[in-house]
Design a protein around this motif. Structure first.
Motif, PDB file in Angstrom:
ATOM      1  N   ALA A 211      21.893 119.762  75.813  1.00  0.00           N
ATOM      2  CA  ALA A 211      23.204 119.341  75.314  1.00  0.00           C
ATOM      3  C   ALA A 211      23.844 120.442  74.468  1.00  0.00           C
ATOM      4  CB  ALA A 211      23.059 118.058  74.501  1.00  0.00           C
ATOM      5  N   HIS A 212      23.058 121.075  73.602  1.00  0.00           N
ATOM      6  CA  HIS A 212      23.606 122.137  72.762  1.00  0.00           C
ATOM      7  C   HIS A 212      23.971 123.371  73.589  1.00  0.00           C
ATOM      8  CE1 HIS A 212      23.102 119.776  69.334  1.00  0.00           C
ATOM      9  NE2 HIS A 212      22.052 120.336  68.755  1.00  0.00           N
ATOM     10  N   THR A 213      23.158 123.684  74.588  1.00  0.00           N
ATOM     11  CA  THR A 213      23.467 124.825  75.452  1.00  0.00           C
ATOM     12  C   THR A 213      24.790 124.593  76.163  1.00  0.00           C
ATOM     13  OG1 THR A 213      21.133 125.340  75.801  1.00  0.00           O
ATOM     14  CG2 THR A 213      22.682 126.158  77.446  1.00  0.00           C
ATOM     15  N   ARG A 214      24.984 123.399  76.657  1.00  0.00           N
ATOM     16  CA  ARG A 214      26.238 123.072  77.336  1.00  0.00           C
ATOM     17  C   ARG A 214      27.426 123.204  76.383  1.00  0.00           C
ATOM     18  NH1 ARG A 214      28.206 117.227  79.721  1.00  0.00           N
ATOM     19  NH2 ARG A 214      29.946 118.041  80.979  1.00  0.00           N
ATOM     20  N   ALA A 215      27.263 122.714  75.162  1.00  0.00           N
ATOM     21  CA  ALA A 215      28.346 122.805  74.185  1.00  0.00           C
ATOM     22  C   ALA A 215      28.680 124.256  73.857  1.00  0.00           C
ATOM     23  CB  ALA A 215      27.962 122.050  72.917  1.00  0.00           C
ATOM     24  N   CYS A 216      27.660 125.091  73.779  1.00  0.00           N
ATOM     25  CA  CYS A 216      27.875 126.505  73.454  1.00  0.00           C
ATOM     26  C   CYS A 216      28.670 127.232  74.529  1.00  0.00           C
ATOM     27  CB  CYS A 216      26.531 127.211  73.266  1.00  0.00           C
ATOM     28  SG  CYS A 216      25.689 126.801  71.721  1.00  0.00           S
ATOM     29  N   LEU A 217      28.616 126.725  75.749  1.00  0.00           N
ATOM     30  CA  LEU A 217      29.259 127.417  76.869  1.00  0.00           C
ATOM     31  C   LEU A 217      30.466 126.665  77.411  1.00  0.00           C
ATOM     32  CD1 LEU A 217      26.034 128.586  78.698  1.00  0.00           C
ATOM     33  CD2 LEU A 217      27.503 129.906  77.181  1.00  0.00           C
ATOM     34  N   GLY A 218      31.042 125.789  76.592  1.00  0.00           N
ATOM     35  CA  GLY A 218      32.275 125.126  76.986  1.00  0.00           C
ATOM     36  C   GLY A 218      32.105 123.777  77.613  1.00  0.00           C
ATOM     37  N   GLY A 219      30.957 123.154  77.419  1.00  0.00           N
ATOM     38  CA  GLY A 219      30.715 121.853  78.028  1.00  0.00           C
ATOM     39  C   GLY A 219      31.650 120.765  77.533  1.00  0.00           C
ATOM     40  N   ALA A 220      32.097 120.882  76.279  1.00  0.00           N
ATOM     41  CA  ALA A 220      32.965 119.851  75.710  1.00  0.00           C
ATOM     42  C   ALA A 220      34.306 119.788  76.437  1.00  0.00           C
ATOM     43  CB  ALA A 220      33.186 120.126  74.222  1.00  0.00           C
ATOM     44  N   THR A 221      34.711 120.887  77.060  1.00  0.00           N
ATOM     45  CA  THR A 221      35.982 120.907  77.782  1.00  0.00           C
ATOM     46  C   THR A 221      35.790 120.728  79.286  1.00  0.00           C
ATOM     47  OG1 THR A 221      35.886 123.324  77.987  1.00  0.00           O
ATOM     48  CG2 THR A 221      36.994 122.419  76.051  1.00  0.00           C
ATOM     49  N   GLY A 222      34.565 120.428  79.693  1.00  0.00           N
ATOM     50  CA  GLY A 222      34.289 120.201  81.102  1.00  0.00           C
ATOM     51  C   GLY A 222      34.097 121.455  81.920  1.00  0.00           C
ATOM     52  N   GLU A 223      33.994 122.601  81.253  1.00  0.00           N
ATOM     53  CA  GLU A 223      33.866 123.870  81.961  1.00  0.00           C
ATOM     54  C   GLU A 223      32.427 124.171  82.361  1.00  0.00           C
ATOM     55  OE1 GLU A 223      35.542 126.806  79.432  1.00  0.00           O
ATOM     56  OE2 GLU A 223      37.489 125.818  79.285  1.00  0.00           O
ATOM     57  N   TYR A 224      31.487 123.434  81.786  1.00  0.00           N
ATOM     58  CA  TYR A 224      30.070 123.735  82.046  1.00  0.00           C
ATOM     59  C   TYR A 224      29.328 122.420  82.140  1.00  0.00           C
ATOM     60  CZ  TYR A 224      26.434 127.335  82.140  1.00  0.00           C
ATOM     61  OH  TYR A 224      25.455 128.208  82.535  1.00  0.00           O
ATOM     62  N   GLY A 225      28.713 122.157  83.271  1.00  0.00           N
ATOM     63  CA  GLY A 225      28.053 120.885  83.492  1.00  0.00           C
ATOM     64  C   GLY A 225      26.657 120.825  82.909  1.00  0.00           C
ATOM     65  N   ALA A 226      26.141 119.605  82.804  1.00  0.00           N
ATOM     66  CA  ALA A 226      24.802 119.404  82.252  1.00  0.00           C
ATOM     67  C   ALA A 226      23.740 120.051  83.135  1.00  0.00           C
ATOM     68  CB  ALA A 226      24.527 117.912  82.081  1.00  0.00           C
ATOM     69  N   ASP A 227      23.894 119.940  84.451  1.00  0.00           N
ATOM     70  CA  ASP A 227      22.917 120.546  85.357  1.00  0.00           C
ATOM     71  C   ASP A 227      22.917 122.063  85.228  1.00  0.00           C
ATOM     72  OD1 ASP A 227      22.198 118.060  86.262  1.00  0.00           O
ATOM     73  OD2 ASP A 227      23.424 118.155  88.086  1.00  0.00           O
ATOM     74  N   GLU A 228      24.101 122.651  85.102  1.00  0.00           N
ATOM     75  CA  GLU A 228      24.189 124.095  84.923  1.00  0.00           C
ATOM     76  C   GLU A 228      23.532 124.524  83.616  1.00  0.00           C
ATOM     77  OE1 GLU A 228      28.237 125.770  86.634  1.00  0.00           O
ATOM     78  OE2 GLU A 228      28.574 123.903  85.534  1.00  0.00           O
ATOM     79  N   ALA A 229      23.752 123.732  82.570  1.00  0.00           N
ATOM     80  CA  ALA A 229      23.153 124.052  81.273  1.00  0.00           C
ATOM     81  C   ALA A 229      21.630 123.979  81.342  1.00  0.00           C
ATOM     82  CB  ALA A 229      23.676 123.101  80.205  1.00  0.00           C
ATOM     83  N   ALA A 230      21.115 122.999  82.069  1.00  0.00           N
ATOM     84  CA  ALA A 230      19.663 122.846  82.192  1.00  0.00           C
ATOM     85  C   ALA A 230      19.058 124.034  82.936  1.00  0.00           C
ATOM     86  CB  ALA A 230      19.336 121.544  82.916  1.00  0.00           C
ATOM     87  N   VAL A 231      19.718 124.485  83.999  1.00  0.00           N
ATOM     88  CA  VAL A 231      19.217 125.629  84.761  1.00  0.00           C
ATOM     89  C   VAL A 231      19.230 126.885  83.898  1.00  0.00           C
ATOM     90  CG1 VAL A 231      19.716 127.158  86.701  1.00  0.00           C
ATOM     91  CG2 VAL A 231      19.822 124.675  87.009  1.00  0.00           C
ATOM     92  N   LEU A 232      20.308 127.080  83.145  1.00  0.00           N
ATOM     93  CA  LEU A 232      20.398 128.254  82.275  1.00  0.00           C
ATOM     94  C   LEU A 232      19.317 128.217  81.201  1.00  0.00           C
ATOM     95  CD1 LEU A 232      21.739 130.809  81.192  1.00  0.00           C
ATOM     96  CD2 LEU A 232      23.326 129.342  79.930  1.00  0.00           C
TER      97      LEU A 232
END
Length: 266
Positions: A211-232
């Motif tokens: 969740a924090h990784t996604r937020a760091c990369l723009g997840g709050a604006t929908g630019e980065y999905g949870a699955d993408e964050a998990a892979v990263l």
């Protein structure tokens, strides 16, 4: 060993990680899961990489209080017996950390812990069933500070970079990181340890970090999905585990920076 500090600062215990410690998990001893999870030793969090002994190890990362001071505050109204009991419990937790570094997992015994802590074996078995349970409690409590994110609400790639450096310092150098390595190794052979470690710590840690990784990369604006964050996150953490557990090489900052530069944008 000196405390490891990321970017010149020691983050406070992470509220999210305190929540991780409160996750339900299999009981490890006569204490309930809730009692363990609230972190009876939480007032004695140690800085990443710190391995002082005695009074020096009792100092909190903030430098404003000691474990013994916190214990006195917690049990002052419950009488001398409770104070002695809490002091013995803290001695067991600290002795286990020290002995694991000195003799390794296989050499760690309840008898040895009791001797180092200056308590009877029966005192240890009052709270824990085995050395695995003592190590697990140490891990959960120390990770509240050792694996704290640098910001309460991470929202920038710099926060992710700082956390990866912190994770590497924890896993590669801190006594609590050695505990995590020992439990990961034992979990490959023991189903109960695997269940305890995953259900009580690793699964919640991963959920928080994704969740924090996604937020760091723009997840709050929908630019980065949870699955993408998990892979990263997997791509960043897997080399750290491999280097520490398989290659047995240090997780130095230059290695972490090179890893981050490969995977993070910009």
């Amino acid at each position: 060993m000196a405390a490891t500090v990321v970017n010149g600062q020691q983050p406070p215990p992470d509220k999210d990680h305190t929540a991780i410690a409160a996750q339900p998990r299999p009981a490890t001893g006569s204490r309930s899961g809730a009692s363990r999870a609230t972190g009876d030793r939480a007032t004695g969090d140690r800085a990443v990489g710190g391995r002082a002994t005695g009074a020096a190890r009792a100092a909190r990362a903030s430098g404003s209080a000691t474990k013994s001071d916190a214990v006195k505050g917690e049990v002052a109204t419950t009488g001398g017996s409770s104070r002695r009991s809490e002091a013995a419990r803290l001695a067991v937790l600290n002795a286990t950390d020290d002995l694991l570094v000195e003799v390794g997992f296989e050499g760690l015994t309840i008898e040895g812990i009791a001797a180092a802590a200056g308590v009877a074996k029966q005192t240890i078995y009052r709270w824990w069933k085995s050395k695995v349970d003592i190590l697990f409690d140490n891990l959960v409590l120390d990770a509240a500070t050792g694996l704290a994110w640098p910001a309460k609400t991470p929202a920038d790639p710099a926060d992710l970079r700082a956390y990866l450096h912190r994770f590497a310092a924890f896993l590669g150098a801190a006594p609590a990181g050695k505990v995590l390595q020992a439990l990961l190794g034992h979990a490959q052979l023991d189903a109960r340890t695997a269940e305890l470690l995953h259900d009580g710590f690793l699964d919640a840690l991963r959920a928080r970090d994704v969740a924090h990784t996604r937020a760091c990369l723009g997840g709050a604006t929908g630019e980065y999905g949870a699955d993408e964050a998990a892979v990263l996150l997997d791509a960043l953490l897997a080399p750290l585990y491999h280097r520490a557990l398989v290659l047995r090489r240090p997780l130095d900052p230059a290695f972490v920076d090179a890893l981050l530069d490969q995977h993070l944008p910009g």
